[in-house]
Scaffold this active site. Structure first.
Site, PDB file in Angstrom:
ATOM      1  N   GLY A  37      52.269 -74.354  -6.025  1.00 10.84           N
ATOM      2  CA  GLY A  37      53.607 -74.819  -6.353  1.00 10.84           C
ATOM      3  C   GLY A  37      54.609 -73.706  -6.164  1.00 10.84           C
ATOM      4  O   GLY A  37      54.248 -72.524  -6.217  1.00 10.84           O
ATOM      5  N   HIS A  67      60.831 -73.573 -14.156  1.00 15.32           N
ATOM      6  CA  HIS A  67      61.519 -72.568 -13.329  1.00 15.32           C
ATOM      7  C   HIS A  67      62.988 -72.948 -13.116  1.00 15.32           C
ATOM      8  O   HIS A  67      63.864 -72.081 -13.079  1.00 15.32           O
ATOM      9  CB  HIS A  67      60.850 -72.446 -11.958  1.00 15.32           C
ATOM     10  CG  HIS A  67      59.650 -71.543 -11.921  1.00 15.32           C
ATOM     11  ND1 HIS A  67      59.720 -70.202 -12.227  1.00 15.32           N
ATOM     12  CD2 HIS A  67      58.352 -71.781 -11.593  1.00 15.32           C
ATOM     13  CE1 HIS A  67      58.506 -69.664 -12.081  1.00 15.32           C
ATOM     14  NE2 HIS A  67      57.666 -70.599 -11.719  1.00 15.32           N
ATOM     15  N   HIS A  98      55.360 -76.945 -14.910  1.00 11.43           N
ATOM     16  CA  HIS A  98      55.498 -75.503 -14.667  1.00 11.43           C
ATOM     17  C   HIS A  98      56.679 -75.240 -13.718  1.00 11.43           C
ATOM     18  O   HIS A  98      57.537 -74.395 -14.008  1.00 11.43           O
ATOM     19  CB  HIS A  98      54.185 -74.968 -14.080  1.00 11.43           C
ATOM     20  CG  HIS A  98      54.223 -73.528 -13.662  1.00 11.43           C
ATOM     21  ND1 HIS A  98      53.444 -72.553 -14.237  1.00 11.43           N
ATOM     22  CD2 HIS A  98      54.963 -72.893 -12.712  1.00 11.43           C
ATOM     23  CE1 HIS A  98      53.703 -71.384 -13.673  1.00 11.43           C
ATOM     24  NE2 HIS A  98      54.623 -71.564 -12.735  1.00 11.43           N
ATOM     25  N   GLU A  99      56.731 -75.991 -12.620  1.00 16.19           N
ATOM     26  CA  GLU A  99      57.800 -75.771 -11.631  1.00 16.19           C
ATOM     27  C   GLU A  99      59.158 -76.203 -12.176  1.00 16.19           C
ATOM     28  O   GLU A  99      60.179 -75.568 -11.913  1.00 16.19           O
ATOM     29  CB  GLU A  99      57.491 -76.498 -10.315  1.00 16.19           C
ATOM     30  CG  GLU A  99      56.209 -76.069  -9.609  1.00 16.19           C
ATOM     31  CD  GLU A  99      56.082 -74.562  -9.420  1.00 16.19           C
ATOM     32  OE1 GLU A  99      57.116 -73.879  -9.274  1.00 16.19           O
ATOM     33  OE2 GLU A  99      54.947 -74.062  -9.432  1.00 16.19           O
ATOM     34  N   GLN A 130      62.439 -69.163  -7.082  1.00 17.45           N
ATOM     35  CA  GLN A 130      61.489 -68.068  -6.834  1.00 17.45           C
ATOM     36  C   GLN A 130      61.738 -67.358  -5.508  1.00 17.45           C
ATOM     37  O   GLN A 130      61.249 -66.260  -5.285  1.00 17.45           O
ATOM     38  CB  GLN A 130      60.035 -68.592  -6.875  1.00 17.45           C
ATOM     39  CG  GLN A 130      59.618 -69.060  -8.258  1.00 17.45           C
ATOM     40  CD  GLN A 130      58.207 -69.590  -8.259  1.00 17.45           C
ATOM     41  OE1 GLN A 130      57.974 -70.759  -7.975  1.00 17.45           O
ATOM     42  NE2 GLN A 130      57.237 -68.739  -8.536  1.00 17.45           N
ATOM     43  N   CYS A 134      51.260 -67.818 -11.788  1.00 23.17           N
ATOM     44  CA  CYS A 134      52.560 -68.040 -11.149  1.00 23.17           C
ATOM     45  C   CYS A 134      52.760 -66.974 -10.069  1.00 23.17           C
ATOM     46  O   CYS A 134      52.463 -65.797 -10.310  1.00 23.17           O
ATOM     47  CB  CYS A 134      53.657 -67.930 -12.205  1.00 23.17           C
ATOM     48  SG  CYS A 134      55.323 -68.141 -11.558  1.00 23.17           S
ATOM     49  N   LEU A 135      53.258 -67.389  -8.911  1.00 22.74           N
ATOM     50  CA  LEU A 135      53.488 -66.421  -7.828  1.00 22.74           C
ATOM     51  C   LEU A 135      54.519 -65.369  -8.234  1.00 22.74           C
ATOM     52  O   LEU A 135      54.551 -64.284  -7.668  1.00 22.74           O
ATOM     53  CB  LEU A 135      53.939 -67.140  -6.551  1.00 22.74           C
ATOM     54  CG  LEU A 135      52.879 -68.025  -5.878  1.00 22.74           C
ATOM     55  CD1 LEU A 135      53.481 -68.750  -4.676  1.00 22.74           C
ATOM     56  CD2 LEU A 135      51.664 -67.214  -5.442  1.00 22.74           C
TER      57      LEU A 135
HETATM   58 CO    CO Z   1      55.631 -70.359 -11.344  1.00 23.82          CO
END
Ligand code: CO
Length: 171
Positions: free
Chosen positions: A46, A142, A138-139, A51, A96-97
């Site tokens: 994701g 963000h 989660h996304e 991000q 998470c990236l």
């Molecule tokens: Co994330």
């Protein structure tokens, strides 16, 4: 398509709220294509636009199937999402990236109803459960400047800050 740089914690840009997408134009399509390339290059499941430094309410998820492989046709492009129903509880070990190297369990809703727009602005509705529901939550966090580590208890948060500092030194 281009691989973009992913912003990582504690960059303050990650804390900013993203704004609704109003133009479903080639700029948006380029962004989504670049995000896709970027997500795959980092083996992510994701990615939210914030991000890569773009504060638009747009995100992608590509959840692996039972064989643990990702199939491009499963890609979900989600613009201006709203959760209209949520139910149940599920604990998921999240990463998470933007928080590389750290994983921790977070409590999420197990079932959600998601209303959103696709890249052309068409309105869509989906019922999701399990990993897909978790990834969307989660996304979506963000988009409001929230990271999964913001959900941790004080003790676990402290453990994270300590461990993350060490990880960053090693990198
Ligand atoms: Co994330």
């Amino acid at each position: 398509m281009a691989v973009l740089e992913i912003i990582s914690y504690p960059n303050a840009l990650l804390k900013q709220k993203s704004l609704a997408v109003e133009s479903f134009d080639s700029t948006l399509h380029q962004l989504l294509d670049d995000m896709f390339e970027t997500m795959l290059s980092r083996n992510g499941v994701g990615l939210a636009a914030v991000q890569v430094g773009v504060h638009k309410r747009a995100l992608l998820i590509l959840i692996p199937r039972e064989d643990e492989k990702q199939y491009n046709e499963d890609l979900l492009e989600v613009i201006n999402p709203v959760i209209t129903h949520k139910e149940g509880k599920i604990y998921w070990n999240e990463g998470c990236l933007s928080v590389p190297g750290f994983y921790e369990e977070v409590c999420r809703y197990e079932y959600i109803t998601l209303e959103y727009q696709d890249r052309f602005g068409s309105h869509k509705k989906l019922e999701l459960k399990g990993f897909k529901a978790v990834a969307i939550q989660h996304e979506m966090d963000h988009l409001d400047g929230i990271l999964f580590v913001d959900h941790l208890s004080l003790a676990k948060r402290k453990k994270f800050e300590k461990e993350y500092k060490r990880l960053r030194k090693e990198r």
